[in-house]
Scaffold this motif. Structure first.
Motif, short mmCIF file in Angstrom:
data_model
loop_
_atom_site.label_atom_id
_atom_site.label_comp_id
_atom_site.label_asym_id
_atom_site.label_seq_id
_atom_site.Cartn_x
_atom_site.Cartn_y
_atom_site.Cartn_z
N LYS A 60 0.82 -1.21 0.00
CA LYS A 60 0.00 0.00 0.00
C LYS A 60 0.86 1.27 0.00
O LYS A 60 0.34 2.35 -0.22
CB LYS A 60 -0.93 0.00 1.22
N TRP A 61 2.14 1.13 0.32
CA TRP A 61 3.08 2.25 0.22
C TRP A 61 4.47 1.69 -0.06
O TRP A 61 4.60 0.52 -0.42
CB TRP A 61 3.07 3.12 1.49
N LYS A 62 5.51 2.50 0.09
CA LYS A 62 6.86 2.06 -0.28
C LYS A 62 7.22 0.75 0.42
O LYS A 62 7.08 0.62 1.63
CB LYS A 62 7.89 3.13 0.13
N GLU A 63 7.74 -0.18 -0.39
CA GLU A 63 8.02 -1.52 0.15
C GLU A 63 9.04 -1.49 1.28
O GLU A 63 8.94 -2.23 2.25
CB GLU A 63 8.50 -2.45 -0.97
N ASP A 64 10.07 -0.61 1.15
CA ASP A 64 11.11 -0.59 2.18
C ASP A 64 10.63 0.03 3.50
O ASP A 64 11.32 -0.02 4.51
CB ASP A 64 12.37 0.13 1.68
N ALA A 65 9.43 0.63 3.47
CA ALA A 65 8.88 1.22 4.70
C ALA A 65 7.98 0.24 5.45
O ALA A 65 7.53 0.52 6.55
CB ALA A 65 8.11 2.49 4.37
N ILE A 66 7.68 -0.91 4.82
CA ILE A 66 6.77 -1.88 5.44
C ILE A 66 7.55 -2.82 6.34
O ILE A 66 8.47 -3.51 5.90
CB ILE A 66 6.00 -2.69 4.35
N LYS A 67 7.18 -2.84 7.62
CA LYS A 67 7.89 -3.66 8.61
C LYS A 67 7.45 -5.12 8.51
O LYS A 67 6.29 -5.40 8.16
CB LYS A 67 7.60 -3.15 10.03
N PRO A 68 8.33 -6.05 8.83
CA PRO A 68 7.95 -7.47 8.79
C PRO A 68 7.27 -7.90 10.10
O PRO A 68 7.52 -7.35 11.17
CB PRO A 68 9.28 -8.20 8.62
#
Length: 746
Positions: A60-68
């Motif tokens: 839904k937004w930048k992939e590198d900003a999505i936490k695992p």
């Protein structure tokens, strides 16, 4: 799926927001909707629990900003996971958004101030306190002296009592705490909404038919059989006694029980009977509780402090960890169907919740819904029957009075000659009477006898209702205006109210029977908290001779001294523009008749009607459910109505009439094109047309219906229409709702 939409644990954050997290490769097999997970949250990445409510391949937004996701909870399926799975099922089955379904099954966390039980305790032995007391007396520390004297008598004191009665300052308390003389202790005090109820431990002796049902159910339960049972028992046959005995066994195995009842008004008597057996292990959940009381019942249930919860539809989502049984009493009631999205039915939803947690379901009624009875006859539910009243008490004698004949005899009173005679007999014998009318307010509608004008709400397309105080009120939006002296259209003075409401019945009863003590119970007299209990308790204690009321007085109540029930305008509900009108009329008449003669005294019932030959009136007069079911099912099959078939209502609303009409036409045309493109069997579509309530709160409403035998095909049609509506710009400014097998016509 690479990404999960996660709702954080409701005990931490606001329910309405979801957050997207990356699913690590090693967790993808087990990361399913409803799974409990551990996630890094906020700037500090604190580890908190959450639940997966959606899966997707798209960020839904930048992939590198999505936490695992950190981890999946290793323990078994927990309560919230079950309820989230249930929310997903509600969304798919009844047509709503996941958010709407989640708000239904999980309570939104509100800031509720917890009540605390605070105590001040002696931190030293009594002997040492006596020595310190002498020292403080010499120093003339009056506050400390008062507290020490009190603690020597009672080593544990209520904090507020110490402040208010002993008049101690906070400084004195803090100083003594620092010196190690006293210690403060606090515990959360959970509000218990059940008040002034005593436990008697009354033993219930079951009749042989009741015992047979209890033993059969428990045999299957102990063997691990979990299914749905329909208990069809005539009024007064002791269904509640059966429930209580079954619940006792289920609770003894460490499992918990939800008992659903249709109206808040039933809570008082129902809770009394359950409390007498189960004491404070039972609690209630209903809309009349304060936010604090509701929250406390939620926590008490979650912590396992209670075993049984009693309440209307919403109590179904009580967070019991070890739910073993759900009972739905008066299962035929329309109030078990939600009127707001998601428009779920508690019966089907209870069966799904029971499936998720390995529980059984018991449906009980003297007049089962046609849907449940058909499933019982088809073998989908197991059918139990109780055909006699407890103690072999006689069913009431029912008189059917033709109001057309009363008019011919020049009797213009709302009381037929038969009913009037029987009421007078009861008053002389000091017995009680219930007068039932299924209308609310002072009267029906306001009409001009000269030109025929009916006064309507300017915001809603329905007639205004006359109330005491010369007010005309709209029961949909609350609009009020004064009763006009003359017709606003033709100027005639012949403008008056038509129809009869509870207030008018009460007035006429007071005139006709001036010596009688009369109580009225309807929506207006029960608005305040505890209003139901107040009226029912007064009537039960014999503080009134006649109880006048709407349908809330005829459901499930048990008053031993009631020996006469008068049903005024019995066929009024037959005039509703609804395919269930006959079923509702039969149920109301049978339930109302069932209030008479429930103890040692025999009962009589007077049904006043203009439709003496209608099958719902005839069958209610004979107390013959099977005959009514067979006759009504012929009509339902002929017209393809539930339960012979299924029907879905699609409601389209907009502030602009043209937009609502256009949207309804677009949807019906799109459905036809979809059928042709996919080469599907043709759906039976009725409409579109203006809804029965075509305008409410300045919003225009159109609807159409789809009839279909196969429920799955209806769900497929809903999914298509929902997708078409959501992804087309032409529907801006409109709202679309879906309702499967609606309880009321639109």
């Amino acid at each position: 799926m690479k990404y999960a939409d996660i709702i954080v644990d409701i005990s931490h954050e606001d329910l309405d927001k979801t957050y997207q997290y990356l699913i690590p490769e090693q967790l993808r097999d087990r990361a399913v909707i409803g799974a409990q997970v551990l996630i890094p949250f906020g700037k500090g990445n604190r580890q908190i629990k959450g639940f997966i409510i959606g899966l997707s391949d798209k960020p839904k937004w930048k992939e590198d900003a999505i936490k695992p996701i950190t981890a999946l909870a290793e323990d078994a399926l927990v309560m919230e996971s079950q309820l989230i799975s249930l929310a997903g099922w509600i969304k798919d089955t009844f047509g709503s958004t996941m958010n709407e379904a989640l708000k239904t099954v999980l309570p939104v966390k509100r800031t509720v101030k917890q009540k605390e039980n605070r105590m001040i305790k002696a931190a030293l032995p009594k002997e040492e306190l006596v020595i310190i007391l002498e020292t403080e007396r010499k120093k003339n520390n009056k506050g400390r002296v008062r507290l020490l004297e009190a603690l020597i008598r009672t080593p544990s004191l209520d904090y507020n009592w110490v402040i208010d009665t002993l008049r101690l300052s906070l400084t004195t308390i803090k100083d003594m705490e620092k010196l190690g003389i006293i210690e403060k202790e606090s515990s959360v005090l959970y509000r218990n909404p059940i008040k002034e109820t005593s436990s008697t431990g009354r033993t219930i002796v079951l009749t042989p038919p009741q015992q047979e049902i209890v033993e059969d159910f428990l045999k299957e339960y102990r063997e691990g059989t979990r299914q749905t049972y329909l208990l069809h028992g005539v009024t007064g046959s002791g269904k509640t006694e059966v429930y209580i005995n079954i619940i006792e066994e289920v609770v003894s195995t460490g499992r918990q029980v939800i008992v659903l009842i249709p109206e808040i008004s039933l809570t008082y008597q129902t809770v009394l009977r359950f409390y007498q057996r189960f004491s404070d292990r039972v609690s209630i959940m209903n809309s009349k509780l304060s936010q604090g009381e509701k929250y406390d019942q939620y926590i008490r249930a979650k912590n396992g402090d209670i075993d049984i919860i009693i309440g209307p539809r919403s109590a179904l989502f009580t967070p019991f960890q070890k739910l073993g049984l759900i009972i739905i009493d008066e299962e035929h009631e329309g109030s078990y169907k939600s009127e707001n999205p998601p428009k779920y039915h508690a019966r089907e939803t209870a069966i799904e919740r029971a499936r998720l947690c390995d529980a059984s379901v018991i449906l009980g009624s003297a007049t089962p819904s046609l849907e449940s009875y058909k499933k019982a006859l088809d073998g989908e539910y197991k059918l139990y029957r109780l055909t006699d009243r407890e103690g072999k008490r006689q069913m009431p004698h029912i008189w059917t009075v033709d109001l057309r004949e009363e008019l011919k005899a020049r009797n213009k009173s709302i009381f037929s000659r038969k009913l009037k005679t029987l009421i007078e007999e009861r008053l002389q014998r000091k017995e009680q009477v219930m007068l039932f009318i299924n209308r609310r307010g002072y009267a029906g509608f306001i009409s001009c006898r000269s030109c025929g004008l009916v006064l309507k709400c300017p915001h809603c397309d329905i007639s205004l209702t006359s109330h005491n105080g010369g007010k005309l009120i709209c029961h949909y939006c609350g609009y009020e205006e004064n009763f006009p002296e003359k017709c606003p259209s033709c100027g005639s003075k012949y403008i008056a109210s038509f129809g009869t409401g509870t207030q008018k019945v009460e007035e006429m009863a007071r005139k006709e029977f001036p010596a009688a003590r009369i109580l009225r119970m309807d929506m207006d007299t029960t608005r305040k908290k505890g209003g139901h209990e107040e009226i029912l308790s007064a009537f039960a204690k014999g503080q009134a001779d006649i109880l006048v009321g709407t349908q809330m007085i005829v459901k499930g109540h048990d008053f031993p001294k009631v020996t006469l029930v008068g049903i005024l305008a019995a066929d009024l509900s037959l005039y509703a523009a609804d395919f269930r009108a006959s079923e509702r009329t039969f149920q109301l008449l049978t339930q109302a008749a069932g209030r008479a003669g429930r103890a040692e005294l025999p009962g009589e019932v007077v049904i006043q009607t203009y439709q003496t030959e209608h099958h719902s009136v005839v069958c209610a007069g004979k107390g013959d459910y099977e005959e009514f079911y067979n006759q009504e099912m012929v009509y339902r099959k002929l017209m393809s109505y539930p339960p012979a078939s299924h029907i879905m209502a699609v409601l389209i609303a907009s502030k602009e009439e043209e937009k609502a009409l256009k949207a309804s036409e677009l949807l019906t045309n799109a459905l036809k094109q979809w059928e042709e493109r996919e080469e599907l069997l043709e759906y039976h579509v009725i409409g579109p047309a203006p809804a029965r309530l075509s305008k409410a709160n300045d919003i225009f409403r159109f609807c159409f219906y789809i009839k279909e035998e196969d429920y799955k095909r209806l769900v497929a049609a809903k999914d298509f229409l929902d997708g078409f509506y959501r992804f087309s710009e032409e529907f801006q400014g409109t709202q679309v709702q879906f309702d499967f097998d609606p309880m009321n016509s639109y």
